[in-house]
Design a protein around this motif. Structure first.
Motif, PDB file in Angstrom:
ATOM      1  N   GLU A 104     -21.483   5.413 -31.519  1.00  0.00           N
ATOM      2  CA  GLU A 104     -22.703   4.623 -31.643  1.00  0.00           C
ATOM      3  C   GLU A 104     -22.402   3.128 -31.602  1.00  0.00           C
ATOM      4  OE1 GLU A 104     -24.658   6.021 -35.194  1.00  0.00           O
ATOM      5  OE2 GLU A 104     -25.573   7.701 -34.128  1.00  0.00           O
ATOM      6  N   VAL A 145     -28.342  12.308 -25.268  1.00  0.00           N
ATOM      7  CA  VAL A 145     -28.633  12.989 -26.539  1.00  0.00           C
ATOM      8  C   VAL A 145     -27.524  14.012 -26.742  1.00  0.00           C
ATOM      9  CG1 VAL A 145     -30.251  14.436 -27.806  1.00  0.00           C
ATOM     10  CG2 VAL A 145     -31.103  12.668 -26.240  1.00  0.00           C
ATOM     11  N   PRO A 173     -25.078  16.919 -28.673  1.00  0.00           N
ATOM     12  CA  PRO A 173     -25.253  18.089 -29.549  1.00  0.00           C
ATOM     13  C   PRO A 173     -24.965  17.714 -30.996  1.00  0.00           C
ATOM     14  CG  PRO A 173     -23.244  18.277 -28.225  1.00  0.00           C
ATOM     15  CD  PRO A 173     -23.997  17.126 -27.672  1.00  0.00           C
ATOM     16  N   GLN A 174     -25.474  18.534 -31.914  1.00  0.00           N
ATOM     17  CA  GLN A 174     -25.346  18.204 -33.332  1.00  0.00           C
ATOM     18  C   GLN A 174     -23.897  18.137 -33.800  1.00  0.00           C
ATOM     19  OE1 GLN A 174     -27.756  20.974 -35.556  1.00  0.00           O
ATOM     20  NE2 GLN A 174     -29.654  19.834 -35.161  1.00  0.00           N
ATOM     21  N   ASN A 175     -23.032  18.896 -33.145  1.00  0.00           N
ATOM     22  CA  ASN A 175     -21.621  18.901 -33.567  1.00  0.00           C
ATOM     23  C   ASN A 175     -20.781  17.914 -32.775  1.00  0.00           C
ATOM     24  OD1 ASN A 175     -21.781  20.206 -31.135  1.00  0.00           O
ATOM     25  ND2 ASN A 175     -20.353  21.858 -31.670  1.00  0.00           N
ATOM     26  N   ALA A 176     -21.407  16.885 -32.196  1.00  0.00           N
ATOM     27  CA  ALA A 176     -20.689  15.887 -31.391  1.00  0.00           C
ATOM     28  C   ALA A 176     -19.668  15.135 -32.238  1.00  0.00           C
ATOM     29  CB  ALA A 176     -21.676  14.914 -30.771  1.00  0.00           C
ATOM     30  N   GLN A 182     -20.410  18.796 -24.313  1.00  0.00           N
ATOM     31  CA  GLN A 182     -21.358  19.892 -24.493  1.00  0.00           C
ATOM     32  C   GLN A 182     -20.831  20.793 -25.615  1.00  0.00           C
ATOM     33  OE1 GLN A 182     -24.118  19.619 -22.505  1.00  0.00           O
ATOM     34  NE2 GLN A 182     -23.122  17.802 -21.621  1.00  0.00           N
ATOM     35  N   GLU A 183     -21.484  21.929 -25.824  1.00  0.00           N
ATOM     36  CA  GLU A 183     -21.070  22.818 -26.912  1.00  0.00           C
ATOM     37  C   GLU A 183     -19.622  23.278 -26.766  1.00  0.00           C
ATOM     38  OE1 GLU A 183     -22.591  23.601 -29.620  1.00  0.00           O
ATOM     39  OE2 GLU A 183     -24.524  22.653 -29.195  1.00  0.00           O
TER      40      GLU A 183
END
Length: 423
Positions: free
Chosen positions: A347, A135, A137-140, A403-404
């Motif tokens: 994806e 899963v 992070p949103q800014n991936a 990660q972030e």
């Protein structure tokens, strides 16, 4: 390369199996048999004429000794005529053998009975999946943005130095490459594979021996002045270590591993599916190769599949194993398993390894044999697999572990890389 006897004795079966591979020119099988028929007739004519020469030559001396000069002269004329006939037949036989060889190398390998039907990659069969999809992070972002963010791979300078598709690894990017190569080699040697560092160029005989010529000639970089080819994979030089060799049966299987850069022209590759590291002209790969007894080669194949699967598990990457359908197999393969790793940011699934059994196809071309318990020379079976190809492994490691403010690395690489993250 298929053996003529196999084609002659199993003609209908050969045609049926080639159809599974969607080979377009099935009539080539009949042409090969016709050429072999011609070759046999010419060989018989050659042997008959040679026997006549031998018989007449022997009688000449006897006739002369008996004073039968006229008969001896006729015998001499018969010898001369048969020698001329032999010369003509020999030329025809040589040309026929060349034609037969030229047609034989156009036939692909026979697919195993285990190969599923199908024509396109969509028809490949998923054998199993492993690992967990991360899963993010949103800014991936995809790896081509990560390599710029962390300044580890430079495509622009690589293009300046050479051209598009030649990445320049730098700093921690270069160290990550080196760490992965060393880890893969250590993993393979611990499993009993002997390490080699082969030449990165091969001659025409080596490229022919493993089936790169004539099938993949347009994909290889060629140096005409020396008649050398840059290798597309270390499978080529490593397998050719045993070209024209007879191996003791007790030494089978021979297990080899090698690191090498790989060079592929990849003509016609373009678009979003080949961005970043997804497809490049030069990349690094660690290969495993086995030369096995024909009775045990499919056991060896399953062992190699399990070996590569174990390696992916240690990298903590989500993967799936595909059994390739007939229409998606390589020219030389009898059965192939592909490994794909899931690229979370893109994806999509990315191929990172192919593990194949070539049965006797390469061994027949390269004359790789073993002496059996009865003292008879037999063709060995050859197998190879990526363990692993680095570009897409690196892409997935970067994307799936982002990660972030850093990229985490799997535990098995910490000691090799000297850190547990890239930041």
């Amino acid at each position: 390369m298929l053996q003529v006897n196999t084609i002659r004795q199993n003609t209908a079966w050969v045609k049926e199996r080639l159809a599974v591979k969607h080979f377009a020119d099935i009539s080539l099988v009949d042409k090969i048999i016709e050429l072999d028929d011609t070759r046999k007739k010419l060989q018989l004519a050659f042997d008959t004429a040679q026997a006549a020469v031998n018989s007449s030559s022997k009688s000449i001396g006897q006739l002369i000794a008996k004073g039968q000069k006229e008969e001896a002269e006729k015998a001499k004329q018969a010898v001369a005529a048969n020698k001329q006939k032999i010369t003509t037949i020999s030329e025809q036989l040589s040309e026929t053998e060349k034609q037969l060889q030229a047609e034989l190398i156009r036939l692909p390998n026979i697919p195993s009975e285990k190969v599923p039907a199908g024509k396109t990659p969509e028809d490949n069969v998923v054998v199993r999946e492993g690992g967990n999809k991360p899963v993010l992070p949103q800014n991936a972002v995809p790896h081509w943005e990560l390599i710029k963010k962390y300044d580890i791979i430079d495509f622009e300078t690589g293009a300046k130095i050479t051209g598009s598709g030649f990445p320049l690894y730098k700093g921690r990017g270069a160290k990550l490459q080196r760490s992965l190569i060393q880890y893969f080699l250590d993993y393979n040697t611990k499993a009993g594979y002997t390490e080699y560092l082969p030449p990165f160029m091969v001659n025409e005989a080596s490229a022919y021996g493993t089936g790169q010529l004539p099938d993949k000639e347009g994909q290889m970089y060629y140096m005409p002045e020396d008649n050398f080819y840059m290798i597309p994979t270390s499978e080529v030089p490593v397998t050719n270590i045993y070209r024209d060799e007879i191996i003791k049966e007790a030494l089978l299987p021979v297990k080899m591993t090698a690191y090498s850069p790989c060079f592929r022209r990849e003509a016609g590759s373009f678009g979003k599916d080949v961005r970043g590291l997804n497809r490049v002209h030069q990349f690094e790969k660690v290969e495993i190769v086995q030369i096995a007894h024909p009775d045990k080669s499919y056991d060896a194949l399953e062992e190699m599949v399990a070996h590569v699967e174990g390696l992916l598990n240690t990298l903590e990457l989500p993967y799936r194993i595909l059994k390739l359908c007939g229409g998606d197999m390589s020219f030389t393969s009898a059965l192939t398993y592909d490994f794909e790793v899931f690229s979370a940011a893109q994806e999509k699934w990315l191929e990172v390894s192919s593990v194949s059994n070539f049965e006797a196809y390469q061994a027949n071309r390269a004359k790789i044999r073993f002496k059996d318990q009865h003292g008879k020379n037999q063709l060995a079976h050859t197998l190879n697999g990526s363990s692993l190809a680095l570009p897409r492994i690196v892409a997935c490691l970067l994307e799936n572990n982002q990660q972030e403010n850093h990229i985490a690395l799997p535990g098995v690489l910490h000691g090799y890389f000297g850190a547990n993250r890239i930041d």
